[in-house]
Design an enzyme around this catalytic site. Sequence first.
Site, PDB file in Angstrom:
ATOM      1  N   SER A 205       0.658  -1.233   0.025  1.00 38.50           N
ATOM      2  CA  SER A 205       0.214   0.061  -0.097  1.00 38.50           C
ATOM      3  C   SER A 205       0.902   1.321   0.156  1.00 38.50           C
ATOM      4  O   SER A 205       1.677   1.521  -0.917  1.00 38.50           O
ATOM      5  CB  SER A 205      -0.974  -0.153   1.181  1.00 38.50           C
ATOM      6  OG  SER A 205      -2.040   1.008   1.235  1.00 38.50           O
ATOM      7  N   ASP A 348      -9.671  -4.416  -5.303  1.00 42.25           N
ATOM      8  CA  ASP A 348      -9.201  -3.542  -4.153  1.00 42.25           C
ATOM      9  C   ASP A 348     -10.055  -2.379  -4.304  1.00 42.25           C
ATOM     10  O   ASP A 348     -10.091  -1.563  -5.302  1.00 42.25           O
ATOM     11  CB  ASP A 348      -7.537  -3.452  -4.546  1.00 42.25           C
ATOM     12  CG  ASP A 348      -7.098  -2.527  -3.554  1.00 42.25           C
ATOM     13  OD1 ASP A 348      -7.537  -1.548  -2.943  1.00 42.25           O
ATOM     14  OD2 ASP A 348      -5.849  -2.960  -3.231  1.00 42.25           O
ATOM     15  N   HIS A 380      -8.184  -4.993  -0.306  1.00 43.26           N
ATOM     16  CA  HIS A 380      -6.916  -4.507   0.142  1.00 43.26           C
ATOM     17  C   HIS A 380      -6.325  -4.726   1.578  1.00 43.26           C
ATOM     18  O   HIS A 380      -5.163  -5.305   1.246  1.00 43.26           O
ATOM     19  CB  HIS A 380      -6.985  -2.858   0.335  1.00 43.26           C
ATOM     20  CG  HIS A 380      -5.840  -2.172   0.171  1.00 43.26           C
ATOM     21  ND1 HIS A 380      -4.940  -1.900  -0.931  1.00 43.26           N
ATOM     22  CD2 HIS A 380      -5.186  -1.337   1.293  1.00 43.26           C
ATOM     23  CE1 HIS A 380      -3.886  -1.248  -0.364  1.00 43.26           C
ATOM     24  NE2 HIS A 380      -4.026  -0.961   0.773  1.00 43.26           N
TER      25      HIS A 380
END
Length: 445
Positions: A205, A348, A380
């Site tokens: 991320s 996601d 995610h």
Amino acid sequence: MSTKAHLSAVVGAVALILSTGVGAVAAGGTTTIASPASDPFYTPPAHLASYAPGAVLRSRPVTLATFAALPLKVTAWQLLYRTTDHAGAPEATVTTVLRPAGAAPKGVISYQIAEDAGAPQCAPSYTLRAGTDFEPVNQAEGLLIDAAVAQGFAVSVPDYEGPDGDFGAARQPGYAVLDGVRAAQHFESLGLSGPHTPVGIWGYSGGSLASGWAAQVQPTYAPELNVRGVALGGFVTNIPQTLLKINGGVGAGLIVSVLQHLAATVPAVAKLINSYVTPAGKAMLATGARQCETANVTEYAFTNLNKYLTLPLSQLLAMPAVKAAVDGLNLGGTTPTAPLFVYHAVNDELVPIASTDATVASYCSRGGDVTYTRDSLSEHIVLAFTGAPSALSWLSTRLTGGAAPSGCSTKTVLTMLLSPTGLSGGAKLLLADALALLGQPIGQF
């Protein structure tokens, strides 16, 4: 070990980690560690430009903890080191380095936590220590760091946003990552073998954005480093598309968390805020800039920034001056020479997979070596942990001499957790974390 046995081990370890970790957090004490803003350790010496990038300016041993509450039996230090900011000027930042118990490290992995905030108390060097504030989103990644140490690697965890919390800056986070590795190699107590040390880079991320910059700038900024592989999960490659994706959704607080800090490095964004954000919006962004990711994501979930703008966010980001400036923050402009392992959730909800697909394709079109896995079942947050065993296994193979596949490959799977490396690596990862939470020294097993 059979698949059934693997799954039993995983389930058992999850139960143990959750029960131990929750109890530890509940028993946690009050904050006793000074924030970086008031800690003189973070203040660089005079004449910083006279030091080479990666030079260790100061060091100290530190005690790390799971979720700031349960001290870990791992040898760790903080290193203040010289690096380079987004404008090319010298600056100093801190990395937390960990050494495994037992034999000398097999290499070093730079792990980039998804800080996703710019306030001083959000820096990994602070949140990883025992006795600091409870910041579960960032501190949960400490479990992945422990697993890397347990496989025999030294780990560097840099404050890659630098002393001013420059979220999203181009190139600068890459410099901080690479100089953190240099600092680790210079620090004799880690027992590394200098520039010959096998290096891995890993981030998920927000941490993948910093790791991606490190991969892109490494051939010109730190060509002497022996980077064997880079693992990038939930790969953030296009900041404008990500902002539009999360606006009004569950992750909308991330915009509040980072927009003010993004403005510090991108004048066009600062002008956008000054010209088009309402007074209520400016107050909200100012509050968000003082808080860490967990507080902002919780407080501002489902916030639609359009309510705090005089124009829709999509129109503002499309303005030529803003678009040109913000597009310069996107990855993909140059191709890394190190092999990449990329993993991303098809569904996601925070980072659009189309952006990742496009960046991978651009790397591949220019001769990059990319192993890309698209996970159909995860979202995610889930993939941060279900994809981690395969990522760590891939890095471990690269750092211990296994050649990376040449060229590019892309596959879409149901879940990475059920792959051979996901099952075996997941059992190892959870066992390592369980032993660490039970107070065992973290080292090769």
